[in-house]
Design a protein around this motif. Structure first.
Motif, PDB file in Angstrom:
ATOM      1  N   VAL A  50      42.156 134.828  63.949  1.00 37.42           N
ATOM      2  CA  VAL A  50      43.500 135.016  63.396  1.00 37.42           C
ATOM      3  C   VAL A  50      43.761 133.916  62.367  1.00 37.42           C
ATOM      4  CG1 VAL A  50      44.390 136.083  65.510  1.00 37.42           C
ATOM      5  CG2 VAL A  50      44.545 133.586  65.209  1.00 37.42           C
ATOM      6  N   LEU A  51      44.853 134.056  61.644  1.00 39.45           N
ATOM      7  CA  LEU A  51      45.276 132.998  60.725  1.00 39.45           C
ATOM      8  C   LEU A  51      45.856 131.830  61.515  1.00 39.45           C
ATOM      9  CD1 LEU A  51      47.116 135.152  58.026  1.00 39.45           C
ATOM     10  CD2 LEU A  51      44.907 133.973  57.757  1.00 39.45           C
ATOM     11  N   VAL A 104      48.449 130.046  60.708  1.00 34.42           N
ATOM     12  CA  VAL A 104      49.888 130.314  60.686  1.00 34.42           C
ATOM     13  C   VAL A 104      50.087 131.624  59.934  1.00 34.42           C
ATOM     14  CG1 VAL A 104      50.722 127.927  60.849  1.00 34.42           C
ATOM     15  CG2 VAL A 104      50.145 128.897  58.607  1.00 34.42           C
ATOM     16  N   ASP A 105      51.137 132.339  60.308  1.00 42.04           N
ATOM     17  CA  ASP A 105      51.390 133.636  59.677  1.00 42.04           C
ATOM     18  C   ASP A 105      52.163 133.436  58.384  1.00 42.04           C
ATOM     19  OD1 ASP A 105      51.506 136.285  59.212  1.00 42.04           O
ATOM     20  OD2 ASP A 105      53.069 136.730  60.698  1.00 42.04           O
ATOM     21  N   SER A 106      51.401 133.067  57.354  1.00 42.61           N
ATOM     22  CA  SER A 106      52.044 132.827  56.050  1.00 42.61           C
ATOM     23  C   SER A 106      51.005 132.971  54.947  1.00 42.61           C
ATOM     24  CB  SER A 106      52.668 131.431  56.005  1.00 42.61           C
ATOM     25  OG  SER A 106      51.661 130.439  56.066  1.00 42.61           O
ATOM     26  N   THR A 114      56.475 124.663  62.612  1.00 42.23           N
ATOM     27  CA  THR A 114      55.888 126.003  62.788  1.00 42.23           C
ATOM     28  C   THR A 114      54.664 125.913  63.709  1.00 42.23           C
ATOM     29  OG1 THR A 114      56.601 126.648  60.570  1.00 42.23           O
ATOM     30  CG2 THR A 114      54.834 127.935  61.583  1.00 42.23           C
ATOM     31  N   HIS A 147      47.949 127.757  65.273  1.00 44.99           N
ATOM     32  CA  HIS A 147      47.073 128.386  66.276  1.00 44.99           C
ATOM     33  C   HIS A 147      45.605 128.153  65.963  1.00 44.99           C
ATOM     34  CE1 HIS A 147      50.685 130.481  67.601  1.00 44.99           C
ATOM     35  NE2 HIS A 147      50.884 130.834  66.323  1.00 44.99           N
ATOM     36  N   GLY A 168      44.085 132.276  68.925  1.00 51.24           N
ATOM     37  CA  GLY A 168      45.540 132.354  68.853  1.00 51.24           C
ATOM     38  C   GLY A 168      46.274 131.344  69.696  1.00 51.24           C
ATOM     39  N   VAL A 217      39.626 138.860  59.467  1.00 54.01           N
ATOM     40  CA  VAL A 217      40.993 138.403  59.188  1.00 54.01           C
ATOM     41  C   VAL A 217      41.367 138.788  57.749  1.00 54.01           C
ATOM     42  CG1 VAL A 217      42.565 136.432  59.063  1.00 54.01           C
ATOM     43  CG2 VAL A 217      40.748 136.506  60.812  1.00 54.01           C
TER      44      VAL A 217
END
Length: 279
Positions: free
Chosen positions: A149-150, A152-154, A183, A186, A235, A277
């Protein structure tokens, strides 16, 4: 043996007497023919009647004895028939009881077989369910181990290998994800924490060795949530974003390396894409 013969009466009584005599004799003969053995003895007894007995009395005695013998024989035959009927009824009762027991045994056997089959089916279903759950758990574990996953979701601010004098290597060794202070950050994939602490340039940073042998770094965090030696899953939160170290504002600096040390960097965007991703 001599018989005394009485004088025959005269007149009108003579013929009826002979008829009566013949009738008595006939009845005695019938009785004798009906039960030869027993009646033979009776006839012999009748013949031994004293000579002075009247012919009519002789006939009556013989007939009575024949009737008694016939009654005795009838009673004997009736008793035998009754005993046979009783034996037949007992045999029939025993056969019915045996059939009832056989039917009951068959019913119990069928019920036991049905119960055993149901229990076996339920057990097989439970085993199959446990195996399915175990497979699902393994699949989920593999997914977690292999999925990424990233951090952070940005979006990305500064990309990889952007040149600049502000970086000691002369270029940007990672990518910067925009994120305000606080923020959640992960782990991009499962692995083991090899670095968790403060570095003058990176500030608070975490380095994770992933299962594929590649290392990732997240830097400039305001606080950390993991320690060295800890295993993390895809995550899992490892800290909060911030502006510690050599920065101009809050963001998350992310690198991919072939070793845990600075200078072994590879393209972090390409690495994340190789694990599915989207950036």
């Amino acid at each position: 043996m001599a018989f005394k013969v009485l004088p025959a009466p005269s007149g009108k009584h003579r013929r009826p007497r002979r008829a009566a005599l013949r009738t008595g004799t006939t009845l005695a003969g019938v009785a004798v023919l009906t039960a030869a053995g027993t009646f033979g003895a009776t006839a012999a007894t009748a013949l031994s009647t004293p000579a002075d007995a009247a012919p009519q009395a002789i006939e009556d005695i013989a007939f009575a004895r024949a009737v008694d013998a016939s009654d005795n024989l009838t009673d004997s035959l009736a008793a035998q028939a009754a005993a046979q009927h009783k034996a037949a009824d007992e045999t029939k009762r025993k056969a019915a009881e045996a059939k009832r027991k056989a039917d009951e045994a068959k019913r119990l056997a069928e019920a036991a077989a049905k119960k055993a089959a149901a229990e076996a089916k339920a057990k097989a279903e439970r085993i199959a369910e446990r195996e399915a759950q175990a497979r699902a758990a393994r699949d989920e574990e593999r997914r977690k181990l292999n999925s990424f996953v990233l951090p952070v979701d940005s979006g990305i601010g500064t990309g990889y290998k952007v040149p600049g004098s502000m970086w000691s290597s002369g270029y940007h060794t990672g990518v910067d994800f925009t994120a305000s202070t606080g923020t959640p950050v992960h782990a991009v994939g499962a692995g083991t924490v090899v670095t968790a602490g403060f570095d003058s340039a990176y500030g608070n940073n975490v380095v994770i060795r992933h299962n594929d042998g590649i290392y990732t770094l997240c830097a400039h965090m305001s606080s950390l949530s993991v320690s060295v030696g800890q295993t993390v899953t895809t995550g899992e939160q490892i800290g909060l974003s911030g502006a510690t170290g050599n920065v101009t504002g809050p963001h998350v600096h992310f690198e991919a390396r072939t070793t845990a040390e600075y200078g072994s960097d590879i393209d972090p965007e390409a690495y994340l894409r190789s694990h599915g991703v989207s950036i």
